[in-house]
Structure formats: C-alpha cells, structure tokens
Design an enzyme around this catalytic site. Structure first.
Site, PDB file in Angstrom:
ATOM      1  N   SER A   7       0.830  -1.198   0.000  1.00 29.66           N
ATOM      2  CA  SER A   7       0.000   0.000   0.000  1.00 29.66           C
ATOM      3  C   SER A   7       0.871   1.257   0.000  1.00 29.66           C
ATOM      4  O   SER A   7       1.679   1.457   0.903  1.00 29.66           O
ATOM      5  CB  SER A   7      -0.891   0.027   1.245  1.00 29.66           C
ATOM      6  N   HIS A  32      -1.168  -1.184  -4.287  1.00 28.35           N
ATOM      7  CA  HIS A  32      -2.441  -0.879  -3.618  1.00 28.35           C
ATOM      8  C   HIS A  32      -2.503   0.631  -3.382  1.00 28.35           C
ATOM      9  O   HIS A  32      -1.583   1.218  -2.807  1.00 28.35           O
ATOM     10  CB  HIS A  32      -2.521  -1.657  -2.302  1.00 28.35           C
ATOM     11  N   ASP A  34      -4.661   3.605  -1.829  1.00 25.38           N
ATOM     12  CA  ASP A  34      -5.720   3.914  -0.862  1.00 25.38           C
ATOM     13  C   ASP A  34      -6.241   5.338  -1.037  1.00 25.38           C
ATOM     14  O   ASP A  34      -5.522   6.301  -0.770  1.00 25.38           O
ATOM     15  CB  ASP A  34      -5.168   3.775   0.563  1.00 25.38           C
ATOM     16  N   MET A  36      -8.645   8.161   0.192  1.00 24.56           N
ATOM     17  CA  MET A  36      -9.403   8.595   1.378  1.00 24.56           C
ATOM     18  C   MET A  36      -9.864  10.035   1.199  1.00 24.56           C
ATOM     19  O   MET A  36      -9.121  10.860   0.651  1.00 24.56           O
ATOM     20  CB  MET A  36      -8.517   8.494   2.624  1.00 24.56           C
ATOM     21  N   HIS A  65      -8.376   1.240  -3.864  1.00 20.42           N
ATOM     22  CA  HIS A  65      -9.288   0.989  -2.744  1.00 20.42           C
ATOM     23  C   HIS A  65      -9.944   2.316  -2.384  1.00 20.42           C
ATOM     24  O   HIS A  65      -9.303   3.192  -1.799  1.00 20.42           O
ATOM     25  CB  HIS A  65      -8.462   0.415  -1.574  1.00 20.42           C
ATOM     26  N   MET A  67     -12.067   4.692  -0.350  1.00 21.10           N
ATOM     27  CA  MET A  67     -12.682   4.959   0.955  1.00 21.10           C
ATOM     28  C   MET A  67     -13.261   6.359   0.849  1.00 21.10           C
ATOM     29  O   MET A  67     -12.766   7.314   1.465  1.00 21.10           O
ATOM     30  CB  MET A  67     -11.628   4.840   2.069  1.00 21.10           C
ATOM     31  N   MET A 136     -11.387  -5.945   5.208  1.00 24.75           N
ATOM     32  CA  MET A 136     -10.559  -5.084   6.049  1.00 24.75           C
ATOM     33  C   MET A 136     -10.280  -5.799   7.365  1.00 24.75           C
ATOM     34  O   MET A 136     -11.207  -6.293   8.018  1.00 24.75           O
ATOM     35  CB  MET A 136     -11.291  -3.770   6.374  1.00 24.75           C
ATOM     36  N   ASP A 178      -6.679  -6.643   4.024  1.00 30.48           N
ATOM     37  CA  ASP A 178      -6.056  -5.318   4.082  1.00 30.48           C
ATOM     38  C   ASP A 178      -6.035  -4.800   5.521  1.00 30.48           C
ATOM     39  O   ASP A 178      -7.091  -4.531   6.094  1.00 30.48           O
ATOM     40  CB  ASP A 178      -6.860  -4.370   3.179  1.00 30.48           C
TER      41      ASP A 178
HETATM   42  C1  DX5 Z   1      -6.248   1.380   5.671  1.00 30.84           C
HETATM   43  C2  DX5 Z   1      -5.787   1.045   4.283  1.00 30.84           C
HETATM   44  C3  DX5 Z   1      -4.721   0.042   4.208  1.00 30.84           C
HETATM   45  C4  DX5 Z   1      -3.434   0.446   4.881  1.00 30.84           C
HETATM   46  C5  DX5 Z   1      -2.747  -0.787   5.362  1.00 30.84           C
HETATM   47  O1  DX5 Z   1      -7.406   2.131   5.603  1.00 30.84           O
HETATM   48  O2  DX5 Z   1      -6.875   0.575   3.505  1.00 30.84           O
HETATM   49  O3  DX5 Z   1      -4.476  -0.331   2.856  1.00 30.84           O
HETATM   50  O4  DX5 Z   1      -2.557   1.138   4.041  1.00 30.84           O
HETATM   51  O5  DX5 Z   1      -1.643  -0.401   6.088  1.00 30.84           O
HETATM   52  P1  DX5 Z   1      -0.900  -1.392   7.074  1.00 30.84           P
HETATM   53  O6  DX5 Z   1      -0.443  -2.555   6.243  1.00 30.84           O
HETATM   54  O7  DX5 Z   1       0.173  -0.572   7.632  1.00 30.84           O
HETATM   55  O8  DX5 Z   1      -1.928  -1.838   8.089  1.00 30.84           O
HETATM   56 ZN    ZN Z   2      -6.441  -0.300   1.481  1.00 31.76          ZN
END
Ligand code: DX5
Ligand code: ZN
Length: 231
Positions: A7, A32, A34, A36, A65, A67, A136, A178
């Site tokens: 990620s 990956h 993310d 947000m 991903h 969010m 998750m 994840d």
């Molecule tokens: C959290 C993300 C994850 C995050 C995982 O909301 O969706 O992808 O980056 O990070 P680690 O592996 O550090 O838990």
């Molecule tokens: Zn993620």
C-alpha cells in the site's frame, strides 16, 4: 497463487514514483492505492490525478481501494487513470449493484471492501458482479494499525462462500485482506483463506539500513512465510 500488494499509503510521498518502481522491482505483484476523502474516513490521501501520474511507471496492476462517499462519480476518473482493480465500501454507495457495474463497464475488475463489522451477507445478491472481495482487518483510515484477530474466522467464512460460488458459476473470485498484515501473521492469514495481501507499513517501513527505499528483503520474507502454507 498469492499476490502481494504493498500500500502506497506508507510510502515516501516526496518520491512516490521511485517508491512504485522500487517496490515492484523488489518483487511486489500489485500496487495498492488507498483513496481517502476525509468524509467516509477521517484521513485524506490522493485521487485519480496521482493514479494517472504513476500509471506509466509500471505494468503491475494498480489496485484502487476507494474509501470515499459518494462512490460513483470518482469511478470514471480512476478508469481513465488506468486503474485495474477498483473496490469500494458498500456503506458508501447508495446503489451497490450500479457502482459495481460502473467499474466493470469501464473495463476494470470490481470488488467490495468490507469493514471489520460489515457482515458477509452484503455479498449475497451481487456475486455475479464481483471479481474480488477485500476484507478489512483494521478499521479503514490509517496505516500501521494492528490486525484484528476475528478477521481470520471471517476470512474462512468468506473463502467458503467464494468457493461455493466458484463451484456454481465456474468463476474464481480473489479474496484480498487489508490491514495489519506482517511477516509474522501472513501465513496464518493465508491459511484462513486469503490469496491477496495488502501490506503498507510492513513493506515500506522495512527498507534496508543502507538504502531505506529497497524492499527486496521484506518481500522475500513475506513470500517465504507464504511458501510454508500447504494449500
Ligand atoms: C487502511 C488502508 C490500508 C493500509 C494498510 O485504511 O486501507 O491499505 O494502508 O496499512 P498497514 O499494512 O500498515 O496496516
Ligand atoms: Zn487499502
């Protein structure tokens, strides 16, 4: 058999392009990404423009991903930016079936991302729309959190559902996990049924002493742990 998807959330944002190239050169399978929005989750990252900027740097699949809430209007931006896999949270879409169709119609693989407290039955009526499921194992919003142990049983239940669907439909869906994935728990997570592993802090926090932006040692370690799993 197994896919490792570091990620970028834990990458060095001041040298994002290099981080993408280095982590793939170190043996990662996917990137990956993310997304947000400081609304669905209490953090803010990057959007389609950044995805588009990293797209030419690698042939590896980009796993977006989302969010964000709402979901639909940002999907086309990520399709245009070259995303290969796109998942979103069912709670963030007013029309889950439609959002999944938008992803597929754009030529990407469609997934649902389930929070730790989101039941698996949200999958019931959309299996034919799905290419993968993301479970998750932390609450979404931040990297570096601890794996929630109850996710193992949920993964096993999800695996059984996906296998039953595979028997019926002839289609094998991927099961991605994840949050909090590390070298010391990845084998147990694989035994529980996951086949695709997001790891943010575990990978980007484990560069070499001499070169903090080389990740081959940690990726080899994660693969060695996976190699101990009998399938
Ligand atoms: C959290 C993300 C994850 C995050 C995982 O909301 O969706 O992808 O980056 O990070 P680690 O592996 O550090 O838990
Ligand atoms: Zn993620």
């Amino acid at each position: 058999m197994y896919r490792l998807a570091p990620s970028l959330l834990s990458a060095d944002f001041s040298r994002l392009g290099e981080e993408v190239e280095n982590v793939i050169a170190s043996g990662a399978d996917w990137i990956h990404f993310d997304v947000m929005d400081n609304h669905y989750v209490p953090n803010l990252t990057f959007g389609p423009l950044v995805c588009k900027a990293i797209r030419p740097l690698t042939k590896a699949p980009i796993d977006v991903h989302l969010m964000v809430k709402p979901v639909d209007r940002i999907i086309s931006g990520f399709i245009e930016a070259g995303a290969d896999f796109i998942s979103f949270h069912p709670e963030a879409s007013e029309h889950i079936d439609r959002s999944l169709a938008l992803i597929r119609d754009g030529g990407a693989k469609a997934g649902l991302a389930l929070n730790p407290a989101t039941p698996l039955h949200v999958l019931d009526h959309v299996m034919e729309r799905l290419d993968f499921v993301l479970l998750m194992s932390v609450n979404p919003g931040f990297g570096g959190q601890t794996f929630i142990p109850g996710t193992l049983a949920k993964l096993t239940a999800a695996r059984a559902r996906l296998d039953a669907w595979g028997q019926k439909s002839g289609r094998r869906l991927l099961l991605e996990v994840d949050g909090g994935v590390k070298a010391d728990n990845i084998a147990d997570i694989a035994r529980a049924g996951a086949d695709t592993f997001v790891a943010g802090s575990a990978v980007f926090g484990a560069g070499h002493d001499s070169d903090p932006h080389r990740y081959d040692t940690i990726i080899a370690r994660l693969r060695a742990e996976l190699a101990t799993v009998n399938t």
